[in-house]
Design a protein around this motif. Structure first.
Motif, PDB file in Angstrom:
ATOM      1  N   SER A  98       0.756  -1.461   0.007  1.00  0.00           N
ATOM      2  CA  SER A  98       0.070   0.003   0.091  1.00  0.00           C
ATOM      3  C   SER A  98       1.251   1.334  -0.021  1.00  0.00           C
ATOM      4  N   LEU A  99       0.376   2.172  -0.540  1.00  0.00           N
ATOM      5  CA  LEU A  99       0.908   3.803  -0.760  1.00  0.00           C
ATOM      6  C   LEU A  99       0.468   4.388   0.552  1.00  0.00           C
ATOM      7  N   ASP A 100      -0.796   3.993   0.728  1.00  0.00           N
ATOM      8  CA  ASP A 100      -1.521   4.905   1.930  1.00  0.00           C
ATOM      9  C   ASP A 100      -0.976   4.774   3.209  1.00  0.00           C
ATOM     10  N   ILE A 101      -0.517   5.967   3.816  1.00  0.00           N
ATOM     11  CA  ILE A 101       0.098   5.994   5.266  1.00  0.00           C
ATOM     12  C   ILE A 101      -0.529   5.312   6.348  1.00  0.00           C
ATOM     13  N   GLY A 102      -2.061   5.377   6.258  1.00  0.00           N
ATOM     14  CA  GLY A 102      -2.738   4.665   7.434  1.00  0.00           C
ATOM     15  C   GLY A 102      -2.602   3.243   7.085  1.00  0.00           C
ATOM     16  N   GLN A 103      -2.616   2.716   5.829  1.00  0.00           N
ATOM     17  CA  GLN A 103      -2.655   1.155   5.621  1.00  0.00           C
ATOM     18  C   GLN A 103      -1.384   0.639   5.702  1.00  0.00           C
TER      19      GLN A 103
END
Length: 497
Positions: free
Chosen positions: A187-192
């Motif tokens: 993932s590129l999403d910081i939360g994920q």
């Protein structure tokens, strides 16, 4: 379909981008040597953007846009507000200097500075690896062009080349590290990424390998040892106005992406990245303070000073998590101390370079320490402002720099760890060494005979802003509570989401 919340999250960025394009077109019809029309329009735009950011930050709301790629939270909005104000102050100080050196034949300085600010905004708002990287590239590409703005100056061109080559290498480090983390987490999403790392199901070695490159890239942007090689050369070689543009507001954006990547995304790996930050902090404090003693060029001395100051910021960042345990109070104290340090450092840097720009005149760069000889006899006000800034950087009370250093040292000592307490003692010793080269400039200003009898003159806007700037360095030192509380509240709200 993009919802209204997404547009709301980036509304100030849209205003800034639109006006940067409008100003680039309007400037085609401006013919005055000092680009008065362009300057006024730029300042009005930045004032509106700063007010918008302050309004967003005061509301305390956090919302995500564009599929969680962008985040608007209190910490980010305050940092963007401070960055905008820092850019406004930079342009006020820089305009007379740039006009005297034929750097304003077009309006590039204003439009490029606005695009650099937009890059900072995107970095600060990024909640996705790609968004952060895009913001970083927009900032650095604008900065390279600004450093090379004096096309006929060999020193500035050389500084731009060094900055470009080393900056490209650092961006490669960061991008490679982020790609490794993406490969491990999917993932590129910081939360994920945080959830994936926290699950404990990913190979630790792969993550740490990526983390080393991420920290190296961030270290370059902060300008800490051993990724500091560009700072002294670029600070000295760039036109002083652009040195201030590089050394001021971008530090706020670099702090923001460090928090976003290491704390928001990779907090479960804190034991690993804190050790790296500890090494970088020790190296920065040692090299920055010792190398600054040998400098005779004030811009180069302030460059090494920056390296040591960023070492203090890292000390704050590395003391939030103790033995892998996340304690809410320790996290709040450590990261808010670092934010307070960065904000006050930028404020002090603006005033110090403002005085250097003020003393420079056509055909004369006032950047050697000897150029400040007897400044108190020529202009007590400007000597006083410079002295306040130097005392603040040295950490002498009651200047704001003293409380910035104290808050970081308190965060270290409160951890109760023997190593952290030893590092706090080391930082105090390095600050004592650093006081020597700051006080040397004060001695030159107050006790040496002036080399010239030329009176120091400046436009009204420069005098007013510089006086307020110097007063804030002293005033926030006398009453630091408000800004400290603001930083603590912003950090708590940002990390709560």
């Amino acid at each position: 379909m993009i919802d209204n919340i997404s547009w709301l999250a980036i509304y100030p960025e849209i205003v800034l981008l639109t006006m940067a394009c409008v100003i680039a077109l309007v400037d085609l019809g401006v013919h005055s040597a000092r680009r008065t029309g362009t300057y006024v329009l730029t300042m009005l735009t930045l004032a509106v953007v700063a007010a918008l950011q302050a309004m967003y930050a005061s509301s305390g709301n956090t919302f995500y846009g564009f599929g969680n790629m962008v985040v608007s939270d209190a910490m980010g909005n305050w940092l963007k507000c401070f960055a905008t104000v820092a850019m406004m102050v930079t342009l006020v100080y820089s305009r007379p200097y740039a006009a005297d050196r034929d750097m304003m034949r077009g309006g590039e300085m204003f439009t490029l500075s606005m695009f650099a600010l937009l890059g900072m905004f995107i970095m600060i708002s990024g909640n996705n690896f790609l968004v952060i990287y895009l913001g970083l590239e927009l900032l650095t590409l604008s900065s390279y062009a600004l450093v090379a703005l004096r096309r006929d100056n060999a020193t500035a061109t050389e500084a731009a080349m060094k900055y470009f080559v080393l900056g490209a290498m650092a961006s490669g480090f960061l991008l490679y590290g982020l790609s490794m983390v993406y490969g491990a987490t999917g993932s590129l999403d910081i939360g994920q990424v945080f959830k994936s790392v926290n699950s404990g199901q990913i190979k630790h070695q792969v993550l740490v390998f990526g983390l080393v490159f991420v920290v190296a890239g961030l270290a370059f942007k902060l300008g800490v040892v051993p990724f500091h090689m560009w700072i002294p050369d670029v600070y000295q070689g760039a036109p002083t106005a652009i040195t201030l543009m590089i050394g001021g507001a971008p530090k706020l954006a670099a702090f923001a992406i460090t928090i976003r990547l290491l704390v928001d995304g990779l907090l479960p790996l804190a034991i690993d990245w804190q050790q790296m930050l500890a090494v970088l902090a020790i190296g920065s404090l040692l090299v920055g303070n010792l190398a600054a003693i040998a400098q005779t060029n004030l811009k180069r001395m302030l460059a090494y000073s920056t390296i040591s100051q960023m070492g203090f910021v890292l000390l704050g960042l590395m003391s939030g998590v103790i033995n892998g345990n996340v304690d809410a109070t320790a996290v709040e104290n450590a990261y808010s101390a670092s934010m307070f340090y960065v904000v006050t450092y930028v404020l002090t840097t603006l005033a110090a370079f403002g005085v250097i720009l003020l003393l420079a005149r056509e055909g004369f760069e006032s950047e050697e320490i000897s150029d400040f000889a007897g400044l108190n006899q020529r202009s007590p006000l400007y000597a006083g402002v410079m002295a306040v800034c130097l005392f603040s950087m040295a950490g002498i009370p009651p200047m704001v720099g003293f409380y910035a250093k104290l808050s970081v040292l308190q965060a270290l000592v409160a951890s109760g760890q023997g190593l952290y307490i030893a590092m706090a003692v080391f930082a105090v010793i390095m600050s004592l060494i650093g006081a020597f080269y700051y006080l040397r400039v004060v001695k030159v200003m107050y006790f040496d005979a002036p080399l010239t009898a030329t009176n120091v003159s400046a436009p009204v806007d420069v005098r007013v802003v510089l006086t307020i700037n110097g007063a804030l360095v002293l005033g926030l030192g006398l009453l630091p509570g408000g800004l400290m509380a603001l930083c603590a509240d912003a950090v708590v709200r940002a990390l709560a989401t």
